[in-house]
Motif scaffolding. Structure first.
Motif, PDB file in Angstrom:
ATOM      1  N   THR A  16       0.809  -1.213   0.000  1.00 32.95           N
ATOM      2  CA  THR A  16       0.000   0.000   0.000  1.00 32.95           C
ATOM      3  C   THR A  16       0.847   1.270   0.000  1.00 32.95           C
ATOM      4  N   ALA A  17       1.747   1.414   0.952  1.00 30.13           N
ATOM      5  CA  ALA A  17       2.534   2.649   1.066  1.00 30.13           C
ATOM      6  C   ALA A  17       3.448   2.879  -0.142  1.00 30.13           C
ATOM      7  N   PRO A  18       4.191   1.871  -0.634  1.00 29.33           N
ATOM      8  CA  PRO A  18       5.000   2.124  -1.829  1.00 29.33           C
ATOM      9  C   PRO A  18       4.154   2.464  -3.062  1.00 29.33           C
ATOM     10  N   GLY A  62      -2.569   8.873   3.609  1.00 33.78           N
ATOM     11  CA  GLY A  62      -2.743   7.464   3.253  1.00 33.78           C
ATOM     12  C   GLY A  62      -1.607   6.594   3.770  1.00 33.78           C
ATOM     13  N   ILE A  63      -0.391   7.094   3.679  1.00 31.03           N
ATOM     14  CA  ILE A  63       0.759   6.339   4.176  1.00 31.03           C
ATOM     15  C   ILE A  63       0.724   6.245   5.696  1.00 31.03           C
ATOM     16  N   ALA A  64       0.319   7.304   6.369  1.00 26.83           N
ATOM     17  CA  ALA A  64       0.196   7.263   7.828  1.00 26.83           C
ATOM     18  C   ALA A  64      -0.857   6.247   8.251  1.00 26.83           C
ATOM     19  N   LEU A  65      -1.955   6.170   7.513  1.00 33.68           N
ATOM     20  CA  LEU A  65      -2.973   5.162   7.814  1.00 33.68           C
ATOM     21  C   LEU A  65      -2.421   3.756   7.597  1.00 33.68           C
ATOM     22  N   SER A  66      -1.672   3.567   6.537  1.00 37.28           N
ATOM     23  CA  SER A  66      -1.038   2.282   6.275  1.00 37.28           C
ATOM     24  C   SER A  66      -0.069   1.916   7.399  1.00 37.28           C
ATOM     25  N   ALA A  67       0.681   2.892   7.879  1.00 32.20           N
ATOM     26  CA  ALA A  67       1.619   2.649   8.980  1.00 32.20           C
ATOM     27  C   ALA A  67       0.872   2.267  10.257  1.00 32.20           C
ATOM     28  N   TYR A  68      -0.246   2.926  10.511  1.00 33.01           N
ATOM     29  CA  TYR A  68      -1.037   2.585  11.705  1.00 33.01           C
ATOM     30  C   TYR A  68      -1.557   1.152  11.626  1.00 33.01           C
ATOM     31  N   LEU A  69      -2.074   0.766  10.452  1.00 32.23           N
ATOM     32  CA  LEU A  69      -2.563  -0.606  10.293  1.00 32.23           C
ATOM     33  C   LEU A  69      -1.422  -1.614  10.445  1.00 32.23           C
ATOM     34  N   ALA A  98       7.549  -5.341   8.618  1.00 33.44           N
ATOM     35  CA  ALA A  98       8.055  -4.966   7.292  1.00 33.44           C
ATOM     36  C   ALA A  98       7.186  -3.877   6.665  1.00 33.44           C
ATOM     37  N   THR A  99       5.878  -3.982   6.828  1.00 34.43           N
ATOM     38  CA  THR A  99       4.973  -2.974   6.294  1.00 34.43           C
ATOM     39  C   THR A  99       5.186  -1.635   6.988  1.00 34.43           C
ATOM     40  N   LEU A 100       5.418  -1.670   8.291  1.00 36.92           N
ATOM     41  CA  LEU A 100       5.683  -0.441   9.033  1.00 36.92           C
ATOM     42  C   LEU A 100       6.968   0.226   8.537  1.00 36.92           C
ATOM     43  N   LEU A 101       8.009  -0.558   8.295  1.00 40.91           N
ATOM     44  CA  LEU A 101       9.253   0.003   7.770  1.00 40.91           C
ATOM     45  C   LEU A 101       9.072   0.567   6.365  1.00 40.91           C
ATOM     46  N   LEU A 102       8.339  -0.141   5.510  1.00 38.74           N
ATOM     47  CA  LEU A 102       8.067   0.363   4.161  1.00 38.74           C
ATOM     48  C   LEU A 102       7.232   1.641   4.204  1.00 38.74           C
ATOM     49  N   SER A 103       6.333   1.727   5.153  1.00 38.56           N
ATOM     50  CA  SER A 103       5.523   2.940   5.303  1.00 38.56           C
ATOM     51  C   SER A 103       6.399   4.122   5.684  1.00 38.56           C
ATOM     52  N   GLY A 104       7.333   3.908   6.580  1.00 37.60           N
ATOM     53  CA  GLY A 104       8.255   4.982   6.959  1.00 37.60           C
ATOM     54  C   GLY A 104       9.113   5.430   5.795  1.00 37.60           C
ATOM     55  N   LEU A 105       9.626   4.476   5.037  1.00 36.71           N
ATOM     56  CA  LEU A 105      10.430   4.795   3.868  1.00 36.71           C
ATOM     57  C   LEU A 105       9.603   5.551   2.826  1.00 36.71           C
ATOM     58  N   SER A 106       8.377   5.115   2.611  1.00 30.85           N
ATOM     59  CA  SER A 106       7.498   5.774   1.634  1.00 30.85           C
ATOM     60  C   SER A 106       7.131   7.183   2.084  1.00 30.85           C
ATOM     61  N   PHE A 107       6.925   7.381   3.387  1.00 29.21           N
ATOM     62  CA  PHE A 107       6.613   8.709   3.926  1.00 29.21           C
ATOM     63  C   PHE A 107       7.752   9.672   3.623  1.00 29.21           C
ATOM     64  N   VAL A 108       8.986   9.239   3.880  1.00 32.63           N
ATOM     65  CA  VAL A 108      10.157  10.076   3.611  1.00 32.63           C
ATOM     66  C   VAL A 108      10.302  10.317   2.109  1.00 32.63           C
ATOM     67  N   ALA A 109      10.032   9.299   1.300  1.00 35.85           N
ATOM     68  CA  ALA A 109      10.137   9.443  -0.160  1.00 35.85           C
ATOM     69  C   ALA A 109       9.141  10.467  -0.685  1.00 35.85           C
TER      70      ALA A 109
END
Length: 125
Positions: A16-18, A62-69, A98-109
């Motif tokens: 979702t986040a990427p 949307g990415i923050a919601l993905s990170a929360y989930l 892994a999803t939480l880490l990808l969400s953080g990376l996507s947020f910064v991107a």
């Protein structure tokens, strides 16, 4: 007692986040390119910058919601990595982490993609 709610036990949450980042990237660069191609050489990006700013806020939300989930799926951080046991619980905890880490990376991107909106004032010939 169920540790992980059924509605977030999907592998799709991992992407979702990427996906949001990729769509945001395309929206920003295509919109700016079309604006500069259709406008005169010194056209201001005022309205386009505002629209892209709203798209950026929507993407970050949307990415923050993905990170929360993902954080929920990880058990609110209750299980420390590594999640390497061959059990369903460890697989789901690993996926959440892994999803939480990808969400953080996507947020910064998304933030890095939005930085030019702040510094670019007009289209260059």
């Amino acid at each position: 007692m169920r540790l992980i709610p059924k509605e977030i036990e999907s592998l799709w949450t991992l992407f979702t986040a990427p996906t949001i980042w990729a769509l945001h990237f395309l929206a920003c660069y295509i919109t700016a390119a079309v604006h500069c191609a259709k406008a005169d050489a010194a056209a201001s990006l005022g309205t386009t910058r505002l629209v892209l700013g709203m798209i950026t806020v929507a993407a970050l939300t949307g990415i923050a919601l993905s990170a929360y989930l993902a954080w929920r799926q990880w058990g609110f951080g209750s299980g420390d990595p590594p999640h390497d046991e061959p059990t369903r619980r460890d697989r789901l905890l690993f996926q959440g982490f892994a999803t939480l880490l990808l969400s953080g990376l996507s947020f910064v991107a998304v933030l890095f993609v939005a930085v030019p909106l702040v510094f670019i004032g007009a289209c260059q010939p």
